[in-house]
Enzyme design. Structure first.
Site, PDB file in Angstrom:
ATOM      1  N   CYS A 243       0.944  -1.305   0.123  1.00 42.28           N
ATOM      2  CA  CYS A 243       0.132   0.052   0.066  1.00 42.28           C
ATOM      3  C   CYS A 243       0.818   1.260   0.157  1.00 42.28           C
ATOM      4  CB  CYS A 243      -1.183   0.079   1.245  1.00 42.28           C
ATOM      5  SG  CYS A 243      -2.184   1.124   0.890  1.00 42.28           S
TER       6      CYS A 243
ATOM      7  N   ASP B 271      -6.661  -4.896  10.805  1.00 40.59           N
ATOM      8  CA  ASP B 271      -5.340  -4.165  11.120  1.00 40.59           C
ATOM      9  C   ASP B 271      -5.272  -3.704  12.365  1.00 40.59           C
ATOM     10  OD1 ASP B 271      -3.392  -2.257  10.597  1.00 40.59           O
ATOM     11  OD2 ASP B 271      -4.582  -0.723   9.568  1.00 40.59           O
TER      12      ASP B 271
HETATM   13  O1  LIG Z   1      -0.658   4.290   4.821  1.00 37.52           O
HETATM   14  C1  LIG Z   1      -1.493   5.307   5.112  1.00 37.52           C
HETATM   15  O2  LIG Z   1      -0.861   6.380   5.039  1.00 37.52           O
HETATM   16  C2  LIG Z   1      -2.783   5.192   5.913  1.00 37.52           C
HETATM   17  C3  LIG Z   1      -3.391   6.266   5.836  1.00 37.52           C
HETATM   18  C4  LIG Z   1      -4.979   6.005   6.345  1.00 37.52           C
HETATM   19  C5  LIG Z   1      -5.433   4.837   6.553  1.00 37.52           C
HETATM   20  C6  LIG Z   1      -4.751   3.728   6.314  1.00 37.52           C
HETATM   21  C7  LIG Z   1      -3.492   3.874   5.687  1.00 37.52           C
HETATM   22  N1  LIG Z   1      -2.618   2.711   5.531  1.00 37.52           N
HETATM   23  C8  LIG Z   1      -3.254   1.279   5.765  1.00 37.52           C
HETATM   24  O3  LIG Z   1      -2.877   0.799   6.970  1.00 37.52           O
HETATM   25  C9  LIG Z   1      -2.214  -0.683   6.593  1.00 37.52           C
HETATM   26  C10 LIG Z   1      -0.969  -0.955   7.707  1.00 37.52           C
HETATM   27  O4  LIG Z   1       0.025   0.093   7.751  1.00 37.52           O
HETATM   28  P1  LIG Z   1       1.112  -0.306   8.285  1.00 37.52           P
HETATM   29  O5  LIG Z   1       1.949  -1.391   7.368  1.00 37.52           O
HETATM   30  O6  LIG Z   1       1.237  -0.683   9.828  1.00 37.52           O
HETATM   31  O7  LIG Z   1       2.148   1.030   7.796  1.00 37.52           O
HETATM   32  C11 LIG Z   1      -1.439  -0.294   5.542  1.00 37.52           C
HETATM   33  O8  LIG Z   1      -1.188  -1.643   4.749  1.00 37.52           O
HETATM   34  C12 LIG Z   1      -2.473   0.519   4.689  1.00 37.52           C
HETATM   35  O9  LIG Z   1      -3.600  -0.509   4.173  1.00 37.52           O
END
Ligand SMILES: O=C(O)c1ccccc1N[C@@H]1O[C@H](COP(=O)(O)O)[C@@H](O)[C@H]1O
Length: 220
Positions: free
Chosen positions: A7, A134
Site C-alpha cells: 500500500c 489491522d
Molecule cells: O498508509 C497510510 O498512510 C494510511 C492512511 C490512512 C489509512 C490507512 C493507511 N494505511 C493502511 O494501513 C495498513 C497498515 O499500515 P502499516 O503497514 O502498519 O504502515 C496499510 O497496509 C494500509 O492499508
C-alpha cells in the site's frame, strides 16, 4: 499462496518493484493527511507503468477514509480502480452504498485489539467483499492506519472470518512469517514496513518482503 498487497505506492520505482515482485495488489492512498497520499492524476501515471489486473498485473486498490461519493467519483474519473479500501468509520450501510454506486468490490478495514472487536465482522460480511484486519491506531495518531503498529495476531487464529481477508499492521520482512503463521492469514498488506522514510517506499524492501512471503507462506 499468501496474497500480498503493498500500500501507499507513490513513485515509479515503487511501482516497478511491485510489478517485478508480482505482488497481487497495490494501494493508492487518496487520503490527503497521509504522507503517502497522491493525486488521482499521479495515480493514473503510476498505474500505466504496470499491466492491468485483467492482463496479470496487480489489482489497483484505492484507499479512502470516510469518503464522499463525489471524492470517489473524482478519483475514478482519472484512474480506473479494481477495489475500494474503506479505512475509516464507514458503517455497513455506507459500504453497501459505495459498493452499489461504483460497482466495485469493497475491502473494509477494521481495527482489532481484543476478541470482541471481531463481532463487528458479521454486520459487514453481507455488504463487503474482503476484510483488512489491522491494528487500531495508537493514542495520538493522526492516521487511522499506516502507523507501523502490530496487534496480537493470535486473536485471529482459528477464527471463521466470513470473507476473504488480509492481515495488516506493522508487518515487515522480519515478522511476516510469524504473523501469517500465528493469525492463519491468507494474505498480508503493508505500508511502513517497506519504507526507508515515512511515506517513501524502498524498492529493495518491497522485493525482499514479497520474496519472504513467497518462501515462508503459511509455514514460515
Ligand atoms: O498508509 C497510510 O498512510 C494510511 C492512511 C490512512 C489509512 C490507512 C493507511 N494505511 C493502511 O494501513 C495498513 C497498515 O499500515 P502499516 O503497514 O502498519 O504502515 C496499510 O497496509 C494500509 O492499508
Amino acid at each position: 499462496m499468501t496474497l500480498v498487497k503493498v500500500c501507499g505506492i507513490n513513485d515509479p520505482a515503487a511501482m516497478a518493484a511491485v510489478r517485478e515482485a508480482r505482488a497481487e495488489m497495490l494501494g493508492f492512498v487518496f487520503f490527503p493527511p497521509s504522507p503517502r497520499a497522491i493525486s488521482p492524476e499521479r495515480a493514473a501515471e503510476l498505474s500505466a507503468l504496470a499491466p492491468a489486473a485483467a492482463e496479470g498485473g496487480p489489482l489497483r486498490v484505492g484507499l479512502f477514509v470516510d469518503p464522499s461519493e463525489e471524492a470517489v467519483a473524482a478519483v475514478l474519473a482519472a484512474v480506473p480502480l479494481d477495489m475500494l479500501q474503506l479505512h475509516g468509520a464507514e458503517t455497513p450501510e455506507r459500504c453497501a452504498a459505495l459498493r452499489a454506486r461504483f460497482g466495485l468490490p469493497v475491502m473494509k478495514a477494521l481495527g482489532i485489539a481484543v476478541p470482541e472487536d471481531l463481532a463487528a465482522l458479521a454486520g459487514y460480511a453481507p455488504v463487503v467483499d474482503r476484510f483488512l484486519l489491522d491494528a487500531k491506531p495508537p493514542a495520538g495518531a493522526t492516521l487511522p492506519g499506516g502507523n507501523a503498529v502490530t496487534f496480537d495476531w493470535r486473536l485471529l487464529a482459528g477464527r471463521d472470518i466470513p470473507r476473504p481477508w488480509l492481515l495488516a499492521g506493522g508487518l515487515t520482512q522480519g515478522n511476516v512469517a510469524a504473523a501469517v503463521r500465528q493469525a492463519g492469514a491468507p494474505g498480508v498488506d503493508l505500508s511502513s514496513g517497506v519504507e526507508r522514510a515515512r511515506g517513501v517506499k524502498d524498492p529493495a524492501l518491497i522485493a525482499a518482503f514479497v520474496q519472504t512471503v513467497r518462501e515462508g507462506g503459511r509455514a514460515g
